[in-house]
Design a protein around this motif. Structure first.
Motif, PDB file in Angstrom:
ATOM      1  N   PHE A  81      -2.209  -6.684   2.240  1.00  0.00           N
ATOM      2  CA  PHE A  81      -3.234  -5.828   1.911  1.00  0.00           C
ATOM      3  C   PHE A  81      -2.909  -4.463   2.811  1.00  0.00           C
ATOM      4  O   PHE A  81      -3.617  -3.489   2.303  1.00  0.00           O
ATOM      5  N   GLY A  82      -1.925  -4.344   3.464  1.00  0.00           N
ATOM      6  CA  GLY A  82      -1.796  -3.095   4.280  1.00  0.00           C
ATOM      7  C   GLY A  82      -2.675  -2.627   5.381  1.00  0.00           C
ATOM      8  O   GLY A  82      -2.945  -1.705   5.923  1.00  0.00           O
ATOM      9  N   GLY A  83      -2.903  -4.023   6.163  1.00  0.00           N
ATOM     10  CA  GLY A  83      -3.857  -3.866   7.636  1.00  0.00           C
ATOM     11  C   GLY A  83      -5.128  -4.409   7.549  1.00  0.00           C
ATOM     12  O   GLY A  83      -5.932  -4.215   8.318  1.00  0.00           O
ATOM     13  N   GLY A  84      -5.551  -4.837   6.238  1.00  0.00           N
ATOM     14  CA  GLY A  84      -6.881  -5.308   6.230  1.00  0.00           C
ATOM     15  C   GLY A  84      -7.417  -4.926   4.816  1.00  0.00           C
ATOM     16  O   GLY A  84      -6.967  -4.079   4.010  1.00  0.00           O
ATOM     17  N   LEU A  85      -8.711  -5.354   4.430  1.00  0.00           N
ATOM     18  CA  LEU A  85      -9.377  -5.255   3.194  1.00  0.00           C
ATOM     19  C   LEU A  85     -10.294  -3.674   3.365  1.00  0.00           C
ATOM     20  O   LEU A  85     -10.675  -3.488   4.387  1.00  0.00           O
ATOM     21  N   VAL A  86     -10.130  -3.085   2.248  1.00  0.00           N
ATOM     22  CA  VAL A  86     -10.874  -1.615   2.128  1.00  0.00           C
ATOM     23  C   VAL A  86     -12.338  -1.876   1.662  1.00  0.00           C
ATOM     24  O   VAL A  86     -12.267  -2.450   0.235  1.00  0.00           O
ATOM     25  N   PRO A  87     -13.208  -1.469   2.293  1.00  0.00           N
ATOM     26  CA  PRO A  87     -14.503  -1.588   1.496  1.00  0.00           C
ATOM     27  C   PRO A  87     -14.624  -0.958   0.466  1.00  0.00           C
ATOM     28  O   PRO A  87     -14.143   0.439   0.164  1.00  0.00           O
ATOM     29  N   GLY A  88     -15.369  -1.481  -0.659  1.00  0.00           N
ATOM     30  CA  GLY A  88     -15.530  -0.812  -1.911  1.00  0.00           C
ATOM     31  C   GLY A  88     -14.353  -1.003  -2.867  1.00  0.00           C
ATOM     32  O   GLY A  88     -14.320  -0.413  -4.012  1.00  0.00           O
ATOM     33  N   SER A  89     -13.448  -1.913  -2.477  1.00  0.00           N
ATOM     34  CA  SER A  89     -11.973  -1.827  -3.393  1.00  0.00           C
ATOM     35  C   SER A  89     -12.270  -3.195  -4.024  1.00  0.00           C
ATOM     36  O   SER A  89     -12.963  -4.238  -3.760  1.00  0.00           O
ATOM     37  N   ALA A  90     -11.318  -3.300  -5.295  1.00  0.00           N
ATOM     38  CA  ALA A  90     -11.447  -4.254  -6.047  1.00  0.00           C
ATOM     39  C   ALA A  90      -9.979  -4.828  -6.123  1.00  0.00           C
ATOM     40  O   ALA A  90      -8.944  -4.049  -6.382  1.00  0.00           O
ATOM     41  N   LEU A  91      -9.911  -6.267  -5.909  1.00  0.00           N
ATOM     42  CA  LEU A  91      -8.633  -6.820  -5.895  1.00  0.00           C
ATOM     43  C   LEU A  91      -8.417  -7.682  -7.001  1.00  0.00           C
ATOM     44  O   LEU A  91      -9.400  -8.352  -7.590  1.00  0.00           O
ATOM     45  N   LEU A  92      -7.191  -8.006  -7.679  1.00  0.00           N
ATOM     46  CA  LEU A  92      -7.136  -9.053  -8.702  1.00  0.00           C
ATOM     47  C   LEU A  92      -5.752  -9.761  -8.224  1.00  0.00           C
ATOM     48  O   LEU A  92      -4.903  -9.632  -7.708  1.00  0.00           O
ATOM     49  N   LEU A  93      -6.261 -11.284  -8.053  1.00  0.00           N
ATOM     50  CA  LEU A  93      -5.193 -12.054  -7.529  1.00  0.00           C
ATOM     51  C   LEU A  93      -4.916 -13.054  -8.666  1.00  0.00           C
ATOM     52  O   LEU A  93      -5.549 -13.692  -9.177  1.00  0.00           O
ATOM     53  N   GLY A  94      -3.695 -12.957  -9.147  1.00  0.00           N
ATOM     54  CA  GLY A  94      -2.976 -13.797 -10.137  1.00  0.00           C
ATOM     55  C   GLY A  94      -1.963 -14.746  -9.929  1.00  0.00           C
ATOM     56  O   GLY A  94      -1.579 -14.624  -8.620  1.00  0.00           O
ATOM     57  N   GLU A 204     -20.223   0.817  -6.223  1.00  0.00           N
ATOM     58  CA  GLU A 204     -21.352   1.546  -5.670  1.00  0.00           C
ATOM     59  C   GLU A 204     -21.982   0.921  -4.522  1.00  0.00           C
ATOM     60  O   GLU A 204     -22.524   1.639  -3.489  1.00  0.00           O
ATOM     61  N   THR A 205     -21.804  -0.285  -4.106  1.00  0.00           N
ATOM     62  CA  THR A 205     -22.592  -0.713  -2.890  1.00  0.00           C
ATOM     63  C   THR A 205     -21.316  -1.084  -1.662  1.00  0.00           C
ATOM     64  O   THR A 205     -21.717  -1.341  -0.753  1.00  0.00           O
ATOM     65  N   GLY A 206     -20.058  -0.462  -1.788  1.00  0.00           N
ATOM     66  CA  GLY A 206     -18.911  -0.674  -0.984  1.00  0.00           C
ATOM     67  C   GLY A 206     -18.698  -2.332  -0.475  1.00  0.00           C
ATOM     68  O   GLY A 206     -18.159  -2.548   0.488  1.00  0.00           O
ATOM     69  N   THR A 207     -18.915  -2.986  -1.559  1.00  0.00           N
ATOM     70  CA  THR A 207     -18.434  -4.399  -1.549  1.00  0.00           C
ATOM     71  C   THR A 207     -17.028  -4.625  -1.776  1.00  0.00           C
ATOM     72  O   THR A 207     -16.475  -3.793  -2.628  1.00  0.00           O
ATOM     73  N   ILE A 208     -16.312  -5.489  -1.234  1.00  0.00           N
ATOM     74  CA  ILE A 208     -14.708  -5.883  -1.531  1.00  0.00           C
ATOM     75  C   ILE A 208     -15.013  -6.972  -2.419  1.00  0.00           C
ATOM     76  O   ILE A 208     -15.672  -7.692  -2.455  1.00  0.00           O
ATOM     77  N   LEU A 209     -14.403  -6.536  -3.679  1.00  0.00           N
ATOM     78  CA  LEU A 209     -14.274  -7.573  -4.734  1.00  0.00           C
ATOM     79  C   LEU A 209     -12.908  -8.358  -4.886  1.00  0.00           C
ATOM     80  O   LEU A 209     -11.879  -7.563  -5.117  1.00  0.00           O
ATOM     81  N   LEU A 210     -12.948  -9.575  -4.946  1.00  0.00           N
ATOM     82  CA  LEU A 210     -11.556 -10.154  -5.124  1.00  0.00           C
ATOM     83  C   LEU A 210     -11.972 -11.098  -6.389  1.00  0.00           C
ATOM     84  O   LEU A 210     -12.599 -12.029  -6.330  1.00  0.00           O
ATOM     85  N   LEU A 211     -11.058 -10.611  -7.597  1.00  0.00           N
ATOM     86  CA  LEU A 211     -11.055 -11.245  -8.803  1.00  0.00           C
ATOM     87  C   LEU A 211      -9.922 -12.198  -8.934  1.00  0.00           C
ATOM     88  O   LEU A 211      -8.844 -11.943  -8.681  1.00  0.00           O
ATOM     89  N   VAL A 212     -10.307 -13.532  -9.146  1.00  0.00           N
ATOM     90  CA  VAL A 212      -9.042 -14.387  -9.488  1.00  0.00           C
ATOM     91  C   VAL A 212      -8.911 -14.451 -10.882  1.00  0.00           C
ATOM     92  O   VAL A 212      -9.760 -14.363 -11.736  1.00  0.00           O
ATOM     93  N   GLY A 213      -7.589 -14.188 -11.199  1.00  0.00           N
ATOM     94  CA  GLY A 213      -7.237 -14.338 -12.570  1.00  0.00           C
ATOM     95  C   GLY A 213      -6.222 -15.103 -12.967  1.00  0.00           C
ATOM     96  O   GLY A 213      -5.413 -15.486 -12.385  1.00  0.00           O
TER      97      GLY A 213
END
Ligand code: TYD
Ligand code: MG
Length: 458
Positions: A81-94, A204-213
């Motif tokens: 991730f580069g040192g941790g998860l950034v609030p409000g970021s969206a990640l896609l894991l395939g 909008e809410t500063g949530t970290i979103l992890l999408l599994v694909g």
């Protein structure tokens, strides 16, 4: 009013067609075109009733702090991730089915929730009991996670708006759907629409979103490419079937590096970190074996030693076989051609098998020289010293080119007990150090002479 039109969209690449076709002309995929309801928006629709709001332009110089990060305390994961998860970021894991996407997501969420973050795990694929069973297997059943089996994006956004979460895991994006769209879950418009809504809510809410694909059989994340453009980070979870370890790789990362990898081992109680991968990828090496070479590679910021095995055998076929596991077959063809043309080795009449032991997949050109050494050694039936390492790039003229981070490669090898190195000619004034006996080579011919022992027997 015009009748509602439908359009035909390729589910693999998102290309639109005027009528149904068996094969998408854009990406060449068979049987991937499906009918979808036409979008309501028509080009030119902006010239409508009201004017837009004026934007306030700003200068590039501004005071912005580096984004605060939420560390999972799983070192291998945070590194990618580069040192941790950034609030409000969206990640896609395939990744392939069964590779461990749900497992790593659950482990990360459990760690963060234990540290006090609110984590929500939304399962669209598995029933709650299955997720609970996995959590028990991982020894994480007491983690204060919020779990739900949900697929309707409207329900999800409503629930998340009521109570803000720090991390939301959506497993998987292909099972999510917007009830305002006609098409079935998993189709291009659903994946795009559901992804857009979830990402907008996260931003909008500063949530970290992890999408599994899911991935297609070509290894790409299924659904429109646009999904990869929408998210901040795209991660791939890879591993060879039959091998225990898994590699997490970032192919896009707006908040960190893209060349770092995380190494994990799948055990019966989940994914364990592998802090010292070199030891894992090197088999027991006490005897000298022809065709086996240790390559000193670099993955991101980390040096990593891997064993390359080659077998060169006379072919009984008109077109000799070339089989490669863990390396680029086009690069193998290039190295073979250079050995053939520049060094006069008769490679073209032989079957060639190349394998990176342990199932790792090497992408660095610095492995050229190690591959060449393995091929020559197998052809000559002469082993290289078992306490030696090799690295360097090979050019088409047969020259050996220097590669980056030579020092780090040598240091790692010395740490693991290697004493000899075959390396490109280093820039003047540099020495390899570490009691290493280094043989610097400028061209492939010298390596051939070294292995064949210069006795003219080729
Ligand atoms: P999973 O995370 O469900 O894969 P994905 O979500 O990518 O499809 O992992 C499933 C595989 O991992 C399955 O073959 C069983 C194996 N596994 C273990 O070996 N140990 C474990 O502790 C767990 C949870 C799974
Ligand atoms: Mg899964």
């Amino acid at each position: 009013m015009a009748a509602a039109q439908s359009r035909f969209v390729c589910q693999a690449c998102g290309a639109e067609h005027r009528k149904w076709v068996g094969r998408c002309e854009t990406c060449g995929e068979w049987n991937s075109v499906a009918e979808e309801a036409a979008p309501k928006y028509t080009p030119g629709g902006l010239k409508g009733k009201h004017k837009g709001r004026k934007l306030a332009f700003e200068s590039l110089v501004g005071v912005s702090d580096p984004p605060p990060r939420l560390a999972t305390c799983i070192t291998e994961l945070d590194r990618v991730f580069g040192g941790g998860l950034v609030p409000g970021s969206a990640l896609l894991l395939g990744g392939d089915p069964g590779i461990g996407k749900s497992t790593i997501a659950l482990q990360a969420a459990a760690r963060l929730s234990k540290a006090g973050a609110r984590c929500v795990y939304l399962s669209g694929e598995e029933a709650m009991d299955q997720v609970r069973l996995r959590a028990r297997r991982l020894g994480l059943e007491h983690a204060p996670l919020d779990l739900a089996a949900a697929t309707n994006v409207r329900d999800i956004v409503t629930s998340l708006s009521e109570q803000r979460a720090d991390l939301v895991i959506v497993d998987s994006i292909q099972t999510m759907y917007l009830d305002s769209l006609d098409s079935a879950p998993g189709t291009v418009s659903q994946v795009r629409g559901a992804g857009q809504e979830l990402i907008r809510h996260a931003k909008e809410t500063g949530t970290i979103l992890l999408l599994v694909g899911h991935v297609t059989k070509e290894g790409q994340i299924a659904g429109p490419k646009v999904l990869e453009h929408m998210v901040d980070t795209v991660l791939y979870f890879e591993g060879e079937r039959g091998h225990q370890f898994r590699i997490l790789r970032a192919v896009k990362n707006r908040f960190g590096p893209t060349d770092e990898i995380g190494v994990f081992e799948m055990t019966d109680h989940g994914l364990d970190e592998v802090p010292n991968p070199s030891a894992l990828f090197l088999d027991r090496r006490d005897a000298d074996v022809a065709g086996t070479v240790v390559f000193a590679g670099i993955e991101g910021s980390r040096p990593m030693l891997m064993e390359i095995q080659a077998l060169v055998a006379p072919s009984a076929l008109g077109t000799p076989r070339r089989a490669v596991v863990g390396w680029d077959s086009a690069r193998l063809a290039m190295v073979l051609a250079v050995l053939d043309t520049r060094c006069g080795l008769a490679m073209s009449g032989n079957d060639v098998y190349l394998n990176v032991a342990g199932g790792f997949s090497i992408r660095e050109p610095a492995a050229d020289l190690a591959v060449a050494a393995a091929l020559i050694s197998s052809l000559a039936q002469r082993p290289l010293p078992h306490d030696g390492i090799v690295f360097g790039e090979v050019g088409l003229a047969g020259e050996i080119r220097p590669v980056s981070q030579a020092k780090a490669r040598i240091t790692e090898a010395a740490k693991l007990g290697f004493r000899q190195a075959i390396v490109p000619v280093l820039r003047s004034g540099k020495s390899v150090g570490h009691d290493m006996k280094a043989r610097a080579m400028g061209e492939l011919g010298s390596l051939v002479d070294l292995i064949f022992g210069n006795d003219g027997r080729r």
